[in-house]
Design a protein around this motif. Sequence first.
Motif, short mmCIF file in Angstrom:
data_model
loop_
_atom_site.label_atom_id
_atom_site.label_comp_id
_atom_site.label_asym_id
_atom_site.label_seq_id
_atom_site.Cartn_x
_atom_site.Cartn_y
_atom_site.Cartn_z
N VAL A 77 0.78 -1.33 -0.33
CA VAL A 77 0.29 0.34 -0.12
C VAL A 77 0.68 1.59 -0.34
CG1 VAL A 77 -1.44 1.77 1.21
CG2 VAL A 77 -1.52 -1.34 0.85
N ALA A 78 1.63 1.30 0.76
CA ALA A 78 2.83 2.11 1.25
C ALA A 78 3.76 2.39 -0.31
CB ALA A 78 3.46 2.11 2.21
N GLN A 79 4.11 1.73 -1.04
CA GLN A 79 4.71 1.03 -2.52
C GLN A 79 3.88 2.50 -3.39
OE1 GLN A 79 5.84 -2.79 -2.77
NE2 GLN A 79 7.81 -1.93 -1.34
N ALA A 80 2.29 1.74 -3.46
CA ALA A 80 1.82 2.48 -4.34
C ALA A 80 1.03 3.54 -3.90
CB ALA A 80 0.15 1.04 -3.96
N GLY A 81 1.84 3.94 -2.82
CA GLY A 81 1.06 6.41 -2.94
C GLY A 81 0.38 6.08 -2.40
N ILE A 82 0.60 5.13 -1.33
CA ILE A 82 -1.38 5.02 -0.09
C ILE A 82 -0.37 5.34 1.20
CG2 ILE A 82 -3.37 5.11 0.97
CD1 ILE A 82 -3.63 3.51 -2.27
N ALA A 83 -0.98 6.79 1.90
CA ALA A 83 -0.27 7.08 3.49
C ALA A 83 -1.72 6.71 3.98
CB ALA A 83 1.04 7.36 3.70
N ARG A 84 -1.55 6.32 5.70
CA ARG A 84 -2.57 6.89 6.17
C ARG A 84 -2.34 7.13 7.98
NH1 ARG A 84 -6.12 1.54 8.09
NH2 ARG A 84 -6.72 3.17 10.04
N THR A 85 -3.29 8.15 8.63
CA THR A 85 -2.87 7.81 9.78
C THR A 85 -4.08 7.14 10.60
OG1 THR A 85 -4.17 9.97 10.00
CG2 THR A 85 -2.05 10.76 9.90
N PHE A 86 -4.30 7.41 12.32
CA PHE A 86 -4.89 6.22 12.74
C PHE A 86 -5.80 7.30 13.74
CE2 PHE A 86 -1.79 3.26 10.84
CZ PHE A 86 -1.85 2.21 10.97
N GLN A 87 -7.00 6.19 13.95
CA GLN A 87 -7.76 7.13 15.21
C GLN A 87 -7.37 7.24 16.01
OE1 GLN A 87 -11.86 5.25 14.22
NE2 GLN A 87 -12.26 5.92 16.43
N ASN A 88 -6.80 6.11 16.64
CA ASN A 88 -5.53 6.44 17.58
C ASN A 88 -3.84 6.19 17.15
OD1 ASN A 88 -7.83 5.61 19.51
ND2 ASN A 88 -7.83 3.64 18.47
#
Length: 257
Positions: A77-88
Amino acid sequence: MSELLLSVKGVNKRFGGLQALSDVGLEIRRGQIYGLIGPNGAGKTTFFNVITGLYTPDSGSFELEGEAYEPTAVHRVAQAGIARTFQNIRLFGEMTAIENVMVGRHVRTKAGVVGAIFRTGGQRTEEEAIRKRAMELLDYVGIARYADYQARTLSYGDQRRLEIARALATEPRLLALDEPAAGMNATEKLTLRDLLESISGDGVTILLIEHDVKLVMGLCDRVTVLDYGKVIAEGVPAEVQRNPAVIEAYLGAAAAH
Ligand SMILES: Nc1ncnc2c1ncn2[C@@H]1O[C@H](COP(=O)(O)OP(=O)(O)OP(=O)(O)O)[C@@H](O)[C@H]1O
């Protein structure tokens, strides 16, 4: 209309007897700030977990810029260019703010995450470049002065911004934020709003889960509303806000509390 960035169709996810997502899909165009909203337990985080490879869906198809995308593992997912943050918030609390961002940066380099944590010799130039970029990102999110503070000592709002800096360090095409304004006061929310507008202005598409409906409606280009795992509305904020099914879902949720 701008190019399609992420297209998701027919996502189903069941936990035992609970259908958490039922035929959920959405289309995000490049450059949009896209909101995913809905009452508690609607399935928003589950959807994030599916598109970022944390949960395997029972069905669903995914395309990134027109190419098939399989969110089967977090590194993919990171390599595909999607980054995220988390609720906690999920930071390395004992590491400094800048080290947290450097970990994100290493995801994009051949050194890898292990290299970021256990530095080996002979990589000093690369390390310096990564540190410099991490510092720029801390400055960008407005917390450069805390670069050498342990992440756990930062205020809640600053930790949320640090998470965004770390996610940006991977140079994502899509930044997925799970309730970035949770726990923030009104001033912090205004700063966050400005930051998200800057990120979007700098060419990163944003997908946002957020409970602060006012923030979402003021910021997002389009919104999808989930309720009990189903899409009940999709459209521009002004339209969605007037949708009787959306009003009903939120009133019902408020009555249940
Ligand atoms: N790992 C899991 N195992 C079992 N049930 C789960 C799991 N993850 C989520 N659920 C259930 O799926 C439903 C959707 O949860 P989810 O966290 O996606 O909702 P949400 O819209 O993000 O809610 P909130 O706004 O409260 O964060 C809930 O009923 C939740 O209890």
